[in-house]
Design a protein around this motif. Structure first.
Motif, mmCIF file in Angstrom:
data_model
loop_
_atom_site.group_PDB
_atom_site.id
_atom_site.type_symbol
_atom_site.label_atom_id
_atom_site.label_comp_id
_atom_site.label_asym_id
_atom_site.label_seq_id
_atom_site.Cartn_x
_atom_site.Cartn_y
_atom_site.Cartn_z
ATOM 1 N N PRO A 79 -111.355 65.776 9.183
ATOM 2 C CA PRO A 79 -110.210 66.041 8.307
ATOM 3 C C PRO A 79 -108.918 66.122 9.118
ATOM 4 C CG PRO A 79 -112.015 67.576 7.884
ATOM 5 C CD PRO A 79 -112.363 66.837 9.133
ATOM 6 N N ASP A 80 -107.801 65.896 8.456
ATOM 7 C CA ASP A 80 -106.513 65.936 9.145
ATOM 8 C C ASP A 80 -106.248 67.296 9.782
ATOM 9 O OD1 ASP A 80 -106.088 63.338 8.386
ATOM 10 O OD2 ASP A 80 -104.894 63.842 6.615
ATOM 11 N N THR A 81 -106.767 68.359 9.163
ATOM 12 C CA THR A 81 -106.531 69.699 9.709
ATOM 13 C C THR A 81 -107.141 69.868 11.094
ATOM 14 O OG1 THR A 81 -108.504 70.456 8.533
ATOM 15 C CG2 THR A 81 -106.382 70.769 7.432
ATOM 16 N N MET A 82 -108.185 69.103 11.404
ATOM 17 C CA MET A 82 -108.843 69.222 12.697
ATOM 18 C C MET A 82 -107.980 68.682 13.837
ATOM 19 S SD MET A 82 -111.635 70.849 12.613
ATOM 20 C CE MET A 82 -112.987 71.374 11.555
ATOM 21 N N TYR A 83 -107.006 67.850 13.504
ATOM 22 C CA TYR A 83 -106.134 67.320 14.558
ATOM 23 C C TYR A 83 -105.323 68.452 15.189
ATOM 24 C CZ TYR A 83 -102.757 64.407 17.009
ATOM 25 O OH TYR A 83 -101.976 63.832 17.978
ATOM 26 N N GLU A 84 -104.831 69.353 14.350
ATOM 27 C CA GLU A 84 -104.104 70.508 14.884
ATOM 28 C C GLU A 84 -105.048 71.426 15.653
ATOM 29 O OE1 GLU A 84 -100.857 70.981 14.885
ATOM 30 O OE2 GLU A 84 -100.699 69.013 13.920
ATOM 31 N N ASN A 85 -106.272 71.541 15.155
ATOM 32 C CA ASN A 85 -107.248 72.365 15.856
ATOM 33 C C ASN A 85 -107.583 71.781 17.227
ATOM 34 O OD1 ASN A 85 -109.297 74.692 15.492
ATOM 35 N ND2 ASN A 85 -110.543 73.008 16.268
ATOM 36 N N ALA A 86 -107.527 70.449 17.336
ATOM 37 C CA ALA A 86 -107.803 69.796 18.615
ATOM 38 C C ALA A 86 -106.772 70.198 19.665
ATOM 39 C CB ALA A 86 -107.817 68.283 18.434
ATOM 40 N N ALA A 145 -114.280 75.776 19.782
ATOM 41 C CA ALA A 145 -115.120 74.738 19.148
ATOM 42 C C ALA A 145 -115.745 75.215 17.840
ATOM 43 C CB ALA A 145 -116.221 74.304 20.110
ATOM 44 N N ILE A 146 -115.564 76.470 17.494
ATOM 45 C CA ILE A 146 -116.226 77.019 16.308
ATOM 46 C C ILE A 146 -115.848 76.298 15.013
ATOM 47 C CG2 ILE A 146 -116.329 79.060 14.816
ATOM 48 C CD1 ILE A 146 -116.549 80.772 17.304
ATOM 49 N N PRO A 147 -114.569 75.960 14.766
ATOM 50 C CA PRO A 147 -114.249 75.265 13.503
ATOM 51 C C PRO A 147 -115.034 73.974 13.315
ATOM 52 C CG PRO A 147 -112.246 76.063 14.536
ATOM 53 C CD PRO A 147 -113.346 76.279 15.517
ATOM 54 N N TYR A 148 -115.260 73.233 14.392
ATOM 55 C CA TYR A 148 -116.040 71.995 14.301
ATOM 56 C C TYR A 148 -117.499 72.303 13.977
ATOM 57 C CZ TYR A 148 -112.065 69.792 16.653
ATOM 58 O OH TYR A 148 -110.816 69.332 16.979
ATOM 59 N N ALA A 149 -118.056 73.290 14.685
ATOM 60 C CA ALA A 149 -119.461 73.625 14.472
ATOM 61 C C ALA A 149 -119.698 74.199 13.079
ATOM 62 C CB ALA A 149 -119.917 74.625 15.538
ATOM 63 N N ALA A 150 -118.744 74.984 12.591
ATOM 64 C CA ALA A 150 -118.890 75.555 11.255
ATOM 65 C C ALA A 150 -118.881 74.473 10.178
ATOM 66 C CB ALA A 150 -117.774 76.557 10.992
ATOM 67 N N ALA A 151 -118.096 73.408 10.396
ATOM 68 C CA ALA A 151 -117.996 72.337 9.411
ATOM 69 C C ALA A 151 -119.214 71.417 9.421
ATOM 70 C CB ALA A 151 -116.725 71.523 9.662
ATOM 71 N N ASP A 152 -119.854 71.244 10.586
ATOM 72 C CA ASP A 152 -120.982 70.310 10.682
ATOM 73 C C ASP A 152 -121.923 70.768 11.796
ATOM 74 O OD1 ASP A 152 -122.675 68.188 10.459
ATOM 75 O OD2 ASP A 152 -121.249 66.669 11.113
ATOM 76 N N PRO A 153 -122.601 71.899 11.599
ATOM 77 C CA PRO A 153 -123.397 72.486 12.698
ATOM 78 C C PRO A 153 -124.550 71.614 13.179
ATOM 79 C CG PRO A 153 -123.850 73.602 10.619
ATOM 80 C CD PRO A 153 -122.678 72.701 10.379
ATOM 81 N N LEU A 154 -125.214 70.898 12.279
ATOM 82 C CA LEU A 154 -126.402 70.142 12.671
ATOM 83 C C LEU A 154 -126.084 68.984 13.603
ATOM 84 C CD1 LEU A 154 -128.409 70.066 9.325
ATOM 85 C CD2 LEU A 154 -128.687 71.588 11.287
ATOM 86 N N ARG A 155 -124.861 68.499 13.584
ATOM 87 C CA ARG A 155 -124.479 67.407 14.483
ATOM 88 C C ARG A 155 -123.637 67.895 15.655
ATOM 89 N NH1 ARG A 155 -123.621 65.148 9.252
ATOM 90 N NH2 ARG A 155 -125.160 63.529 8.745
ATOM 91 N N VAL A 156 -122.771 68.858 15.394
ATOM 92 C CA VAL A 156 -121.842 69.299 16.441
ATOM 93 C C VAL A 156 -122.543 70.153 17.496
ATOM 94 C CG1 VAL A 156 -119.818 70.741 16.918
ATOM 95 C CG2 VAL A 156 -119.788 69.145 14.994
#
Length: 383
Positions: free
Chosen positions: A269-276, A291-302
């Motif tokens: 999502p566009d919001t993740m660009y700012e998180n990056a 890295a938590i926002p990424y893992a929370a959004a897609d834990p099984l892959r991240v």
């Protein structure tokens, strides 16, 4: 009681313990970061302004020496604070003093050495470490909580929280803590220290990869803290390789996910660009939680991608023998490593492995939409 009720009660109890332990960790973290930063500043001062022939602790009266004293004080208080606030989480303020005092006493190597000799188990001035403090915190918390539930005469009630409970708990539990927690904990730590001094080759890879995987698995949670505190205990004992591996493994997840966001922005999502952007800063500062926002959004892959990058980087760090004398600081303490260029290079390599892995396993959102459309079409045809 039915099986479901037993399972529910057990789950509730384990959740309560986890919350108590994390309360202690949350109060401990400022001591770690402050003490670590001050100690790193002391080493940096000695590196750039000292003559390089003496330790910063030997340059009495210098700026570096004072900074080292401050940093050491913070890191020394860290473990007793952990035990004190685990006890506080269970039994409130009356448990703080006994939790702190008893956690502190089992970090005194001389005391444990004498106690070990008295029962025939020499400990060679080793400490019980953070695991000992956790055990003390739980024990003190439950004992104080039980004593508070007892009926006492009205005349004694004003004295209970400020005198009878703290002092009585210390005197009551001191033998138990000393001989049942302190001495066994010191023996285990002594064995670990001796074992890790001699690790080479494949053994170093296994230790490093395990520490790296633990650092990335829950990004600042209990598993992460176990790996970090394990390395910290060894750092205090003069074994610096695990701390380098742990620090690299903790920096890799946020940086790796930031790289992945830039490489494949259409998968986020566009919001993740700012998180990056913030993730890079947090990663460079050794704050794995970026890295938590990424893992929370897609834990099984991240999470598997984070574990892959961190475990490879930490294993490589152990193999090449990287050291880190500061317990915190990330990029700001890289000059304190025995090989700063290798430290940065391995961190970047681990981050790239994370980025490549998550990019390969994370599907394109357009593919998901097309697959969803196909499934809908098939269902419509069947109907």
């Amino acid at each position: 009681m039915s099986k479901e009720l037993l399972e529910g009660a057990l789950r509730k109890y384990l959740t309560s313990i986890r919350e108590d332990l994390m309360t202690g960790v949350s109060y401990m973290v400022p001591f770690v970061t402050t003490g670590g930063l001050l100690l790193a500043m002391a080493f940096a001062y000695a590196t750039f302004f000292g003559d390089g022939t003496v330790s910063v602790f030997e340059t009495t009266g210098s700026i570096g020496w004072f900074l080292a004293q401050l940093g050491t004080a913070g890191l020394t208080l860290m473990v007793p604070v952990l035990g004190a606030y685990v006890a506080y989480s269970i039994a409130d303020r009356p448990a703080i003093a006994p939790g702190f005092i008893l956690s502190y006493i089992i970090q005194q190597g001389t005391v444990l050495e004498v106690a070990g000799e008295a029962i025939g188990f020499p400990t060679a001035t080793a400490q019980a470490g953070y695991l000992g403090a956790l055990a003390v915190g739980l024990l003190v918390g439950y004992v104080v909580s039980y004593i508070r539930s007892l009926a006492v005469p009205d005349a004694l009630k004003p004295m209970m929280p400020v005198l009878i409970l703290p002092a009585g708990t210390v005197l009551l539990l001191f033998p138990v803590v000393l001989f049942c927690i302190g001495v066994p904990g010191a023996i285990v730590n002594q064995w670990l220290q001796r074992s890790l001094i001699d690790i080479q080759g494949g053994q170093a890879v296994v230790v490093g990869m395990l520490l790296g995987a633990m650092m990335a698995f829950d990004m600042g949670g209990p598993v992460n803290k176990v790996a970090y505190l394990f390395a910290f205990d060894l750092l205090r004992a003069g074994i610096y390789e695990p701390m380098a591996a742990v620090m690299i493994a903790g920096m890799t997840p946020p940086i790796g996910m930031a790289i992945a966001t830039v490489v494949a922005p259409h998968k986020y999502p566009d919001t993740m660009y700012e998180n990056a952007k913030s993730g890079v800063i947090l990663g460079l500062s050794f704050i794995t939680e970026g890295a938590i926002p990424y893992a929370a959004a897609d834990p099984l892959r991240v999470i598997p991608a984070l574990v892959t990058g961190s475990s490879v980087a930490a294993g490589l760090s152990m193999v090449v023998g990287l050291t880190m004398r500061a317990p915190h600081g990330g990029l700001f303490v890289v000059p304190l490593s025995n090989a700063p260029a290798a430290f940065v290079g391995i961190t970047l390599l681990g981050s790239l492995i994370t980025a490549v892995t998550v990019t390969l396993i994370k599907p394109d959102p357009n593919c998901d939409e097309e697959a969803g459309s196909e499934v809908s079409s098939i269902r419509a045809m069947r109907n």
